[in-house]
Design a protein around this motif. Sequence first.
Motif, mmCIF file in Angstrom:
data_model
loop_
_atom_site.group_PDB
_atom_site.id
_atom_site.type_symbol
_atom_site.label_atom_id
_atom_site.label_comp_id
_atom_site.label_asym_id
_atom_site.label_seq_id
_atom_site.Cartn_x
_atom_site.Cartn_y
_atom_site.Cartn_z
ATOM 1 N N PRO A 1 0.813 -1.231 0.000
ATOM 2 C CA PRO A 1 0.000 0.000 0.000
ATOM 3 C C PRO A 1 0.833 1.262 0.000
ATOM 4 O O PRO A 1 0.328 2.345 -0.278
ATOM 5 N N ASP A 2 2.128 1.126 0.304
ATOM 6 C CA ASP A 2 3.031 2.279 0.284
ATOM 7 C C ASP A 2 3.851 2.341 -0.997
ATOM 8 O O ASP A 2 4.916 2.981 -1.029
ATOM 9 N N TYR A 3 3.367 1.697 -2.050
ATOM 10 C CA TYR A 3 4.090 1.677 -3.320
ATOM 11 C C TYR A 3 4.472 3.089 -3.754
ATOM 12 O O TYR A 3 5.642 3.372 -4.066
ATOM 13 N N TYR A 4 3.506 3.994 -3.762
ATOM 14 C CA TYR A 4 3.787 5.363 -4.204
ATOM 15 C C TYR A 4 4.477 6.184 -3.128
ATOM 16 O O TYR A 4 5.277 7.080 -3.438
ATOM 17 N N VAL A 5 4.192 5.917 -1.862
ATOM 18 C CA VAL A 5 4.853 6.636 -0.780
ATOM 19 C C VAL A 5 6.362 6.415 -0.851
ATOM 20 O O VAL A 5 7.163 7.360 -0.709
ATOM 21 N N THR A 6 6.774 5.166 -1.082
ATOM 22 C CA THR A 6 8.197 4.851 -1.189
ATOM 23 C C THR A 6 8.851 5.634 -2.315
ATOM 24 O O THR A 6 9.958 6.167 -2.170
ATOM 25 N N ILE A 7 8.165 5.722 -3.446
ATOM 26 C CA ILE A 7 8.718 6.436 -4.595
ATOM 27 C C ILE A 7 8.854 7.927 -4.298
ATOM 28 O O ILE A 7 9.907 8.540 -4.529
ATOM 29 N N VAL A 8 7.798 8.516 -3.763
ATOM 30 C CA VAL A 8 7.789 9.959 -3.520
ATOM 31 C C VAL A 8 8.846 10.357 -2.491
ATOM 32 O O VAL A 8 9.603 11.320 -2.688
ATOM 33 N N THR A 9 8.910 9.631 -1.382
ATOM 34 C CA THR A 9 9.888 9.977 -0.356
ATOM 35 C C THR A 9 11.309 9.751 -0.869
ATOM 36 O O THR A 9 12.230 10.508 -0.524
ATOM 37 N N GLY A 10 11.481 8.726 -1.697
ATOM 38 C CA GLY A 10 12.799 8.479 -2.269
ATOM 39 C C GLY A 10 13.217 9.562 -3.237
ATOM 40 O O GLY A 10 14.389 9.985 -3.243
ATOM 41 N N LEU A 11 12.298 10.023 -4.050
ATOM 42 C CA LEU A 11 12.625 11.117 -4.975
ATOM 43 C C LEU A 11 13.029 12.369 -4.217
ATOM 44 O O LEU A 11 13.998 13.049 -4.576
ATOM 45 N N ALA A 12 12.291 12.688 -3.172
ATOM 46 C CA ALA A 12 12.618 13.883 -2.392
ATOM 47 C C ALA A 12 14.007 13.771 -1.761
ATOM 48 O O ALA A 12 14.726 14.771 -1.644
ATOM 49 N N ALA A 13 14.377 12.557 -1.383
ATOM 50 C CA ALA A 13 15.667 12.368 -0.716
ATOM 51 C C ALA A 13 16.843 12.352 -1.688
ATOM 52 O O ALA A 13 17.962 12.712 -1.316
ATOM 53 N N HIS A 14 16.593 11.961 -2.939
ATOM 54 C CA HIS A 14 17.699 11.744 -3.874
ATOM 55 C C HIS A 14 17.692 12.708 -5.061
ATOM 56 O O HIS A 14 18.428 12.500 -6.017
ATOM 57 N N TRP A 15 16.889 13.754 -4.973
ATOM 58 C CA TRP A 15 16.870 14.764 -6.039
ATOM 59 C C TRP A 15 17.550 16.016 -5.503
ATOM 60 O O TRP A 15 16.961 16.785 -4.754
ATOM 61 N N PRO A 16 18.802 16.252 -5.876
ATOM 62 C CA PRO A 16 19.574 17.331 -5.242
ATOM 63 C C PRO A 16 19.361 18.714 -5.828
ATOM 64 O O PRO A 16 19.926 19.680 -5.326
ATOM 65 N N ALA A 17 18.593 18.852 -6.903
ATOM 66 C CA ALA A 17 18.464 20.155 -7.562
ATOM 67 C C ALA A 17 17.798 21.174 -6.630
ATOM 68 O O ALA A 17 16.910 20.837 -5.847
ATOM 69 N N PRO A 18 18.191 22.450 -6.713
ATOM 70 C CA PRO A 18 17.582 23.468 -5.854
ATOM 71 C C PRO A 18 16.117 23.732 -6.202
ATOM 72 O O PRO A 18 15.317 24.060 -5.329
ATOM 73 N N HIS A 19 15.769 23.614 -7.483
ATOM 74 C CA HIS A 19 14.375 23.781 -7.900
ATOM 75 C C HIS A 19 13.870 22.437 -8.386
ATOM 76 O O HIS A 19 14.416 21.871 -9.325
ATOM 77 N N ARG A 20 12.850 21.912 -7.717
ATOM 78 C CA ARG A 20 12.393 20.552 -8.018
ATOM 79 C C ARG A 20 10.882 20.564 -8.243
ATOM 80 O O ARG A 20 10.110 20.449 -7.300
ATOM 81 N N ARG A 21 10.488 20.713 -9.479
ATOM 82 C CA ARG A 21 9.075 20.735 -9.833
ATOM 83 C C ARG A 21 8.661 19.328 -10.256
ATOM 84 O O ARG A 21 9.169 18.782 -11.244
ATOM 85 N N LEU A 22 7.745 18.715 -9.520
ATOM 86 C CA LEU A 22 7.271 17.370 -9.816
ATOM 87 C C LEU A 22 5.781 17.400 -10.122
ATOM 88 O O LEU A 22 4.992 17.950 -9.343
#
Length: 239
Positions: A96-117
């Motif tokens: 049930p956390d399939y998308y939660v895992t993806i979203v939290t991982g993207l936030a943690a591993h996307w180093p750009a100062p401006h991050r539009r998702l």
Amino acid sequence: MPDTSAEPSRRAAVIGAGGRVGRAVTAALLRDSWDVVAVVRDPERHDLPPHPRLHVTRGDAQRPDGLAPALATVEAAVLAVTPFTAPPDSFDGFDPDYYVTIVTGLAAHWPAPHRRLVAVGLAATLRLDTGELVMDDPELFPPFLRPFALAHARQADALRDTGLEWAMLVPPSGFGLAPPAGPGRSLVREPVTRRQATAGLSHADYADAVAGELGAPTLHGGRAAVVPPPVDDLPMLAG
């Protein structure tokens, strides 16, 4: 004639670019002059048409640490992944956390100062003007698919807890069942009418709405339904 050769390029990642929605979004971004990093699980099997501004890379959204090199090169991203290519026979073992895992991982591993998702939503999560969710009406959404809808709903909650500059665009339940309608689609705030929630919308028209939200954002930290014309008289974010 002005010299535009020095104009900075715009670069976006499409995570899940091999799927029907991802392919449509990739095409729309290329038409809008974006450089596109198409993230697919198996680059050798992808069939995206070649393009000078298209860069295909291997990546698994469930392992966002491996996406960090690609994310470091982009200012925007589209999340268009799905755990299923067709409705499963059973949800036994479904996370049930399939998308939660993806979203939290993207936030943690996307180093750009401006991050539009921009994330692709699910019609079942839309709130109707009757007060109920689409997924609560068995005439609108098959009850056995509810675990998938709840996973999508948790995605929005997870996005709110990140530092991403995000938006979620939710297509109606007739997604992919209509020919392209062209200009006139709208982003509509919830609650939506039953007609809006069940309208037909082409992948191409939805993809154009996504490209528009990357290029000229109107939705910041929230969700909106993408509906075709004509629409009911509800507050609109863009036309």
